[in-house]
Design a protein around this motif. Structure first.
Motif, mmCIF file in Angstrom:
data_model
loop_
_atom_site.group_PDB
_atom_site.id
_atom_site.type_symbol
_atom_site.label_atom_id
_atom_site.label_comp_id
_atom_site.label_asym_id
_atom_site.label_seq_id
_atom_site.Cartn_x
_atom_site.Cartn_y
_atom_site.Cartn_z
ATOM 1 N N GLN A 197 0.840 -1.189 0.000
ATOM 2 C CA GLN A 197 0.000 0.000 0.000
ATOM 3 C C GLN A 197 0.880 1.245 0.000
ATOM 4 O OE1 GLN A 197 -2.201 0.819 3.633
ATOM 5 N NE2 GLN A 197 -3.904 1.723 2.491
ATOM 6 N N ALA A 198 0.374 2.311 -0.615
ATOM 7 C CA ALA A 198 1.125 3.568 -0.616
ATOM 8 C C ALA A 198 1.439 3.972 0.818
ATOM 9 C CB ALA A 198 0.336 4.654 -1.328
ATOM 10 N N HIS A 199 2.679 4.367 1.050
ATOM 11 C CA HIS A 199 3.143 4.643 2.410
ATOM 12 C C HIS A 199 4.317 5.602 2.380
ATOM 13 C CE1 HIS A 199 5.715 1.467 0.789
ATOM 14 N NE2 HIS A 199 6.672 1.922 1.607
ATOM 15 N N THR A 200 4.586 6.219 3.488
ATOM 16 C CA THR A 200 5.853 6.926 3.674
ATOM 17 C C THR A 200 6.802 5.975 4.397
ATOM 18 O OG1 THR A 200 5.102 7.900 5.759
ATOM 19 C CG2 THR A 200 4.771 9.194 3.742
ATOM 20 N N ASP A 201 8.088 6.126 4.138
ATOM 21 C CA ASP A 201 9.078 5.202 4.707
ATOM 22 C C ASP A 201 9.513 5.637 6.103
ATOM 23 O OD1 ASP A 201 9.303 3.273 2.719
ATOM 24 O OD2 ASP A 201 11.493 3.376 2.712
ATOM 25 N N ASN A 202 9.811 4.643 6.906
ATOM 26 C CA ASN A 202 10.461 4.850 8.210
ATOM 27 C C ASN A 202 9.736 5.835 9.116
ATOM 28 O OD1 ASN A 202 14.033 4.317 7.629
ATOM 29 N ND2 ASN A 202 12.280 3.264 6.769
ATOM 30 N N PRO A 203 8.414 5.759 9.257
ATOM 31 C CA PRO A 203 7.725 6.693 10.149
ATOM 32 C C PRO A 203 8.099 6.490 11.602
ATOM 33 C CG PRO A 203 6.238 4.937 9.520
ATOM 34 C CD PRO A 203 7.481 4.756 8.696
ATOM 35 N N MET A 227 4.134 3.221 -7.787
ATOM 36 C CA MET A 227 3.074 4.212 -7.720
ATOM 37 C C MET A 227 3.472 5.269 -6.702
ATOM 38 S SD MET A 227 -0.213 1.662 -7.572
ATOM 39 C CE MET A 227 0.559 0.607 -6.345
ATOM 40 N N VAL A 228 3.082 6.494 -6.939
ATOM 41 C CA VAL A 228 3.292 7.567 -5.971
ATOM 42 C C VAL A 228 1.986 8.330 -5.799
ATOM 43 C CG1 VAL A 228 5.790 7.858 -6.293
ATOM 44 C CG2 VAL A 228 4.197 9.055 -7.812
ATOM 45 N N VAL A 229 1.779 8.836 -4.594
ATOM 46 C CA VAL A 229 0.569 9.581 -4.243
ATOM 47 C C VAL A 229 0.993 10.817 -3.464
ATOM 48 C CG1 VAL A 229 -1.579 9.550 -2.909
ATOM 49 C CG2 VAL A 229 -0.854 7.499 -4.153
ATOM 50 N N ASP A 230 0.405 11.959 -3.792
ATOM 51 C CA ASP A 230 0.702 13.203 -3.084
ATOM 52 C C ASP A 230 -0.060 13.216 -1.759
ATOM 53 O OD1 ASP A 230 1.198 15.754 -2.209
ATOM 54 O OD2 ASP A 230 0.450 16.773 -3.996
ATOM 55 N N GLY A 231 0.668 13.034 -0.657
ATOM 56 C CA GLY A 231 0.038 13.018 0.652
ATOM 57 C C GLY A 231 -0.616 14.339 1.009
ATOM 58 N N PHE A 232 -0.050 15.456 0.525
ATOM 59 C CA PHE A 232 -0.670 16.757 0.792
ATOM 60 C C PHE A 232 -2.027 16.855 0.092
ATOM 61 C CE2 PHE A 232 3.384 19.446 1.808
ATOM 62 C CZ PHE A 232 3.591 18.668 2.929
ATOM 63 N N ARG A 339 6.139 13.920 2.495
ATOM 64 C CA ARG A 339 4.939 14.335 1.757
ATOM 65 C C ARG A 339 4.384 13.258 0.835
ATOM 66 N NH1 ARG A 339 4.764 19.112 -2.917
ATOM 67 N NH2 ARG A 339 2.749 18.470 -3.802
ATOM 68 N N VAL A 340 5.231 12.668 0.006
ATOM 69 C CA VAL A 340 4.769 11.778 -1.061
ATOM 70 C C VAL A 340 4.866 10.323 -0.620
ATOM 71 C CG1 VAL A 340 5.206 10.989 -3.412
ATOM 72 C CG2 VAL A 340 5.343 13.426 -2.862
ATOM 73 N N LEU A 341 3.764 9.605 -0.774
ATOM 74 C CA LEU A 341 3.721 8.191 -0.466
ATOM 75 C C LEU A 341 4.088 7.407 -1.719
ATOM 76 C CD1 LEU A 341 0.958 9.746 0.806
ATOM 77 C CD2 LEU A 341 0.861 7.587 2.042
ATOM 78 N N HIS A 342 4.730 6.271 -1.540
ATOM 79 C CA HIS A 342 5.044 5.421 -2.685
ATOM 80 C C HIS A 342 4.522 4.015 -2.430
ATOM 81 C CE1 HIS A 342 8.462 4.799 0.042
ATOM 82 N NE2 HIS A 342 8.670 3.649 -0.565
ATOM 83 N N ALA A 343 4.298 3.295 -3.507
ATOM 84 C CA ALA A 343 3.716 1.956 -3.418
ATOM 85 C C ALA A 343 4.289 1.097 -4.530
ATOM 86 C CB ALA A 343 2.191 2.040 -3.541
ATOM 87 N N ARG A 344 3.929 -0.178 -4.475
ATOM 88 C CA ARG A 344 4.393 -1.110 -5.504
ATOM 89 C C ARG A 344 3.315 -2.150 -5.725
ATOM 90 N NH1 ARG A 344 8.708 -4.453 -3.138
ATOM 91 N NH2 ARG A 344 6.976 -5.811 -2.544
#
Length: 381
Positions: A197-203, A227-232, A339-344
């Motif tokens: 799932q789209a996520h930010t790394d190392n929270p 895939m990338v998603v703009d979290g903002f 800011r930007v989440l990424h996924a695969r």
């Protein structure tokens, strides 16, 4: 040029534009931000005085403008200081009432799947040889929080050359860089063929790495698109739908944890949507795999919190929010990890998929960009 007005008590200077716009400055702020040689080092611009060196009964007893220069006489220092009017107006703080929570810094542009046709892109060799190409690419990274680079060498550790274009690698428990390919008994789900799932790394880190680079060396497996998603954009969409849900995710801290390898137990406590003290939207942390038990939300707000959390995830998962692409060897992408989440997408065992990843920090990127922009400004002058 503007006219100038001085208050009777010498505490406020007002610049008045030809259209009548009034911009006020306090005497103490003006004195603290002086650029004369006794206040600032000519070599590096750092202050040579502390606030304690400025008299508490400071006042201005004369103000006048000549051309683009404002001259102020300070008492009881008996000191005359010149200011560039354009600099003052560019740094004005007389902005009226505070803004509503969720405003974005100037130059930040949100996006959705429409960015697919205009992904920020640069060629590695051109960016390496041409400061203008690098500047334009970094500028887009600042604006969108995401960008791709093509034409890089297909060799181990090539991603370190990408990081060196603007900053430094941030080493973690995963090393200076890490391998992203299927492993037996993986320490992280990223090292499997499962979709993520789209996520930010190392929270679970504080501070979190602010830039991530993923570099492709092999990619013949079926599937595995990035895939990338703009979290903002996702956070502001949530706010538009239900302001109370935005508020609850920005008001209370979530907890994140990683203890997937021996000798490592990383924990952080931060909101999923982070706003600054004056309401600027400054960060998103979203990673279902690493979210620990949420215990900092009061009982009466927990149901609302989970409703907001669910909806935020649904927005992030909406295909209308995502930009999808498949990397080929020698290509990489960068994300602003605040800011930007990424996924695969998942991929099959047939063929091979090998990426290398590393972290860097946004301060290096922004510093390099500011330096390149300053060079352009100075050349124009």
């Amino acid at each position: 040029m503007p006219d100038v007005e001085l208050s009777d008590d010498g505490q406020i200077v007002t610049l008045i534009s030809g259209s009548g716009t009034r911009t006020r400055f306090h005497a103490i702020w003006l004195r603290d931000n002086a650029w004369d040689p006794e206040t600032r080092s000519a070599g590096n611009g750092q202050r040579l005085i502390a606030l304690r060196d400025i008299p508490p009964d400071l006042r201005i007893d004369r103000a006048r403008i000549a051309g683009s220069t404002l001259t102020l006489d300070f008492q009881p220092e008996i000191k005359s200081i010149d200011y560039n009017v354009d600099w003052l107006l560019a740094h004005g703080y007389d902005n009226g009432p505070g803004r509503e929570a969720g405003w974005l810094a100037p130059g930040t542009e949100t996006w959705d799947s429409g960015l697919m046709s205009a992904i920020p892109l640069a060629d590695f060799n051109r960016a390496t040889a041409d400061g203008g190409v690098l500047r334009n690419w970094l500028s887009q990274l600042r604006r969108y929080g995401f960008g791709k680079m093509t034409g890089g060498p297909v060799e181990r550790e090539a991603l370190l050359k990408i990081a060196a274009l603007f900053g430094y690698v941030r080493e973690t428990n995963y090393g200076r860089y890490f391998e992203v390919r299927t492993e037996v008994n993986p320490t992280n789900l990223a090292y499997t063929g499962l979709g993520l799932q789209a996520h930010t790394d190392n929270p679970y880190r504080d501070p979190v790495p602010t830039v991530q680079i993923l570099y492709c060396l092999e990619n013949s497996a079926e599937g595995g698109e990035n895939m990338v998603v703009d979290g903002f954009a996702a956070a502001l969409r949530l706010k538009a739908e239900n302001p109370a849900w935005f508020d609850v995710l920005s008001k209370y801290c979530a907890r994140f944890e990683y203890a997937g390898e021996k000798g490592v137990c990383l924990r952080a406590r931060r909101p999923m949507i982070e706003v600054s003290a004056d309401g600027e939207l400054i960060g998103v942390r979203f990673n279902n795999r690493s979210t620990a038990a949420i215990t900092d939300v009061p009982f009466d707000d927990m149901a609302t919190y989970y409703a907001a959390y669910r909806r935020f995830g649904e927005i992030i998962d909406d295909p209308a929010m995502e930009v999808t692409f498949k990397l080929t060897p020698g290509e990489c992408f960068l994300v602003d990890n605040t800011r930007v989440l990424h996924a695969r997408k998942g991929y099959s065992g047939a063929g091979s998929r090998w990426l290398q990843g590393c972290y860097a920090d946004k301060d290096g990127l922004l510093s390099t960009l500011a330096s390149l922009e300053t060079e352009i400004q100075e050349a124009a002058e």
